[in-house]
Scaffold this active site. Structure first.
Site, PDB file in Angstrom:
ATOM      1  N   ARG A   1       4.373  18.486  -1.905  1.00  0.00           N
ATOM      2  CA  ARG A   1       3.053  18.113  -2.448  1.00  0.00           C
ATOM      3  C   ARG A   1       2.677  16.643  -2.299  1.00  0.00           C
ATOM      4  O   ARG A   1       1.618  16.234  -2.761  1.00  0.00           O
ATOM      5  CB  ARG A   1       2.919  18.516  -3.924  1.00  0.00           C
ATOM      6  CG  ARG A   1       2.968  20.006  -4.165  1.00  0.00           C
ATOM      7  CD  ARG A   1       2.337  20.372  -5.487  1.00  0.00           C
ATOM      8  NE  ARG A   1       3.008  19.721  -6.618  1.00  0.00           N
ATOM      9  CZ  ARG A   1       2.527  19.722  -7.852  1.00  0.00           C
ATOM     10  NH1 ARG A   1       1.373  20.299  -8.122  1.00  0.00           N
ATOM     11  NH2 ARG A   1       3.197  19.135  -8.829  1.00  0.00           N
ATOM     12  N   ASP A   2       3.502  15.835  -1.658  1.00  0.00           N
ATOM     13  CA  ASP A   2       3.113  14.435  -1.448  1.00  0.00           C
ATOM     14  C   ASP A   2       3.684  13.921  -0.132  1.00  0.00           C
ATOM     15  O   ASP A   2       4.242  12.827  -0.059  1.00  0.00           O
ATOM     16  CB  ASP A   2       3.585  13.562  -2.618  1.00  0.00           C
ATOM     17  CG  ASP A   2       2.806  12.245  -2.716  1.00  0.00           C
ATOM     18  OD1 ASP A   2       1.685  12.173  -2.161  1.00  0.00           O
ATOM     19  OD2 ASP A   2       3.302  11.301  -3.349  1.00  0.00           O
ATOM     20  N   ILE A   3       3.521  14.731   0.926  1.00  0.00           N
ATOM     21  CA  ILE A   3       3.967  14.316   2.249  1.00  0.00           C
ATOM     22  C   ILE A   3       3.020  13.246   2.779  1.00  0.00           C
ATOM     23  O   ILE A   3       1.802  13.445   2.862  1.00  0.00           O
ATOM     24  CB  ILE A   3       4.007  15.519   3.214  1.00  0.00           C
ATOM     25  CG1 ILE A   3       5.019  16.562   2.733  1.00  0.00           C
ATOM     26  CG2 ILE A   3       4.328  15.056   4.633  1.00  0.00           C
ATOM     27  CD1 ILE A   3       6.436  16.058   2.637  1.00  0.00           C
TER      28      ILE A   3
ATOM     29  N   ASN B   1       6.679   8.303   2.313  1.00  0.00           N
ATOM     30  CA  ASN B   1       7.823   9.071   1.831  1.00  0.00           C
ATOM     31  C   ASN B   1       8.803   9.475   2.921  1.00  0.00           C
ATOM     32  O   ASN B   1       9.566  10.437   2.782  1.00  0.00           O
ATOM     33  CB  ASN B   1       7.331  10.295   1.048  1.00  0.00           C
ATOM     34  CG  ASN B   1       6.776   9.889  -0.305  1.00  0.00           C
ATOM     35  OD1 ASN B   1       7.166   8.856  -0.852  1.00  0.00           O
ATOM     36  ND2 ASN B   1       5.864  10.675  -0.836  1.00  0.00           N
TER      37      ASN B   1
ATOM     38  N   THR C   1      -1.720  12.533  -2.742  1.00  0.00           N
ATOM     39  CA  THR C   1      -2.356  11.298  -2.272  1.00  0.00           C
ATOM     40  C   THR C   1      -3.570  11.672  -1.449  1.00  0.00           C
ATOM     41  O   THR C   1      -3.473  12.419  -0.468  1.00  0.00           O
ATOM     42  CB  THR C   1      -1.358  10.476  -1.432  1.00  0.00           C
ATOM     43  OG1 THR C   1      -0.190  10.212  -2.231  1.00  0.00           O
ATOM     44  CG2 THR C   1      -1.973   9.150  -0.997  1.00  0.00           C
TER      45      THR C   1
END
Length: 281
Positions: free
Chosen positions: A134-136, A140, A177
């Site tokens: 959910r935040d690729i 990261n 994001t």
């Protein structure tokens, strides 16, 4: 307590502040008994009573310690005591992909193929363990000079839903994001591995194209483009991108999840016989 070089946190001696954010600090630390360096993700003192942030730190560990892959950062220990709220992780002394893109994206292109294959392998493993990230985004992934990469930051991860979970899924809290969020994530709908694939498509577009596929003058303008605008062709930003890779990225950025590759394993298999850039491996 205030954190400083040479001070101890449990069994770890703090050596160097790597990064400081709103809720956590990342420190290089030495475990003297093991004579080994680690990275500590430490909750800032002012956040220790913030139940939501503490829950995210716990989730970081709860997901991370289930993973075992050379391209995924190893998560080793969780400490939740009054003065010690931290996660101990593998120390991988490299900047994020986002930092490297901002410094000089063209210097990344000779290693871009390796970065993409490493990160695809990492995400194939991540999803095989039943998680959705959910935040690729480029922030990261840590990337060494030779392209060796690590997937990090699992705090927003959730378990994939089975058939009945998908059938009865309602609205979910919108997290992620904005520059990398899938249309279904923006709408608060069901997210699965295909949502991560969309975010990954935005990330590799930025790596090869030197810019994001979608930008906006306002937050709503940006989100509307994710929801409705066709992505620009990758070749328009980098003429060295191969037609095959450009077509794969276009599929990743499809508005409808069913039109994207359905698994990272499928992307990994396609990449096996494909050049990313015409002049590089």
């Amino acid at each position: 307590m205030a954190f400083s070089n040479g001070s101890y946190l449990g069994s770890y001696r703090l050596l160097n502040l790597i990064r400081s954010g709103k809720t956590c600090q990342i420190w290089e630390a030495m475990h003297d008994a093991k004579n080994q360096r680690f990275a500590l993700k430490i909750m800032s003192p002012e956040q220790r009573q913030n139940a939501e942030e503490v829950a995210l730190l716990k989730q970081e560990y709860n997901i991370g310690h289930t993973l075992d892959h050379p391209k995924v950062i190893k998560t080793l220990e969780l400490k939740l005591e009054k003065e010690n709220l931290y996660v101990a992780m593998e120390y991988f002394p490299s900047p994020s992909l986002k930092q490297l893109i901002q410094q000089n994206v063209q210097q990344l292109w000779p290693i871009a193929g390796k970065v993409i294959r490493d990160t695809t392998d990492a995400l194939t493993h991540f999803h095989s363990r039943g998680w959705v990230h959910r935040d690729i985004k480029p922030d990261n992934f840590l990337v060494a000079k030779d392209g060796d990469s690590r997937l990090i930051d699992f705090a927003l991860g959730i378990k994939k839903k089975g058939f009945f979970g998908r059938l009865f899924a309602g609205k979910t809290k919108i997290q992620g994001t904005r520059s990398y969020m899938s249309p279904e994530q923006i709408r608060g709908g069901l997210v699965d591995e295909r949502s991560d694939i969309y975010s990954y498509g935005c990330s590799v577009f930025e790596l090869i194209g030197g810019r994001l596929p979608f930008t906006g003058s306002t937050t709503q303008d940006l989100l509307n483009k994710h929801l409705k605008a066709a992505p620009p062709p990758l070749e328009a930003s980098n003429r060295d991108a191969t037609p095959e890779f450009s077509a794969l990225v276009k599929k990743m950025l499809a508005k409808e999840p069913d039109a994207r590759p359905q698994q990272f394993a499928h992307i990994r298999d396609e990449l096996a016989g494909m050049k990313v850039l015409k002049t590089h491996k």
